[in-house]
Design a protein around this motif. Sequence first.
Motif, mmCIF file in Angstrom:
data_model
loop_
_atom_site.group_PDB
_atom_site.id
_atom_site.type_symbol
_atom_site.label_atom_id
_atom_site.label_comp_id
_atom_site.label_asym_id
_atom_site.label_seq_id
_atom_site.Cartn_x
_atom_site.Cartn_y
_atom_site.Cartn_z
ATOM 1 N N GLU A 92 3.498 -2.734 -6.877
ATOM 2 C CA GLU A 92 3.201 -2.506 -8.289
ATOM 3 C C GLU A 92 2.808 -3.816 -8.977
ATOM 4 N N GLN A 93 3.520 -4.898 -8.663
ATOM 5 C CA GLN A 93 3.174 -6.204 -9.227
ATOM 6 C C GLN A 93 1.780 -6.633 -8.779
ATOM 7 N N LYS A 94 1.475 -6.379 -7.524
ATOM 8 C CA LYS A 94 0.163 -6.743 -6.983
ATOM 9 C C LYS A 94 -0.945 -5.996 -7.734
ATOM 10 N N LYS A 96 -0.799 -4.809 -10.803
ATOM 11 C CA LYS A 96 -0.873 -5.367 -12.156
ATOM 12 C C LYS A 96 -1.608 -6.703 -12.157
ATOM 13 N N LEU A 97 -1.324 -7.539 -11.163
ATOM 14 C CA LEU A 97 -2.014 -8.828 -11.069
ATOM 15 C C LEU A 97 -3.512 -8.642 -10.832
ATOM 16 N N GLU A 98 -3.869 -7.687 -10.003
ATOM 17 C CA GLU A 98 -5.292 -7.428 -9.742
ATOM 18 C C GLU A 98 -5.979 -6.949 -11.020
ATOM 19 N N SER A 99 -5.310 -6.091 -11.776
ATOM 20 C CA SER A 99 -5.849 -5.624 -13.038
ATOM 21 C C SER A 99 -6.022 -6.790 -14.015
ATOM 22 N N SER A 100 -5.042 -7.674 -14.052
ATOM 23 C CA SER A 100 -5.136 -8.854 -14.924
ATOM 24 C C SER A 100 -6.274 -9.758 -14.497
ATOM 25 N N LYS A 101 -6.464 -9.898 -13.221
ATOM 26 C CA LYS A 101 -7.556 -10.733 -12.693
ATOM 27 C C LYS A 101 -8.907 -10.165 -13.118
#
Length: 120
Positions: A92-94, A96-101
């Motif tokens: 889930e964190q991954k 979210k990080l991809e979305s932020s990127k």
Amino acid sequence: MKASEVSKLTGLPISTLRFYERKQVIPVQFVSRDENNYRVYAKEVVGFLEDVRTLLSVGFTIQELILLINESENSYSEKKALVLEKIQHIQEQKAKLESSKIFLMDVLKGKASFQTHCQS
């Protein structure tokens, strides 16, 4: 190895090593006492402590580590469920990080609606 050597090799303060011992994060097989009653650590404790650091970095609490390490605590299925829960959390964190990127890349391209262009 003495505590100072383990501290130097792992980057952990001696106080943290003692805390881990008190909380039974470091299993007794890695620690003994010499004739002067000083702690003596097995060389394998360094790799073990690197694993502990990794588990802490992915969100395990000290209490959860104790449950994983202590063989008399929880069953294998309970330990497996705890690890699978952490894997799910990492996934889930991954995401979210991809979305932020992707969002930040849009910012750089001037496609984000909240700000001025970052392009030169």
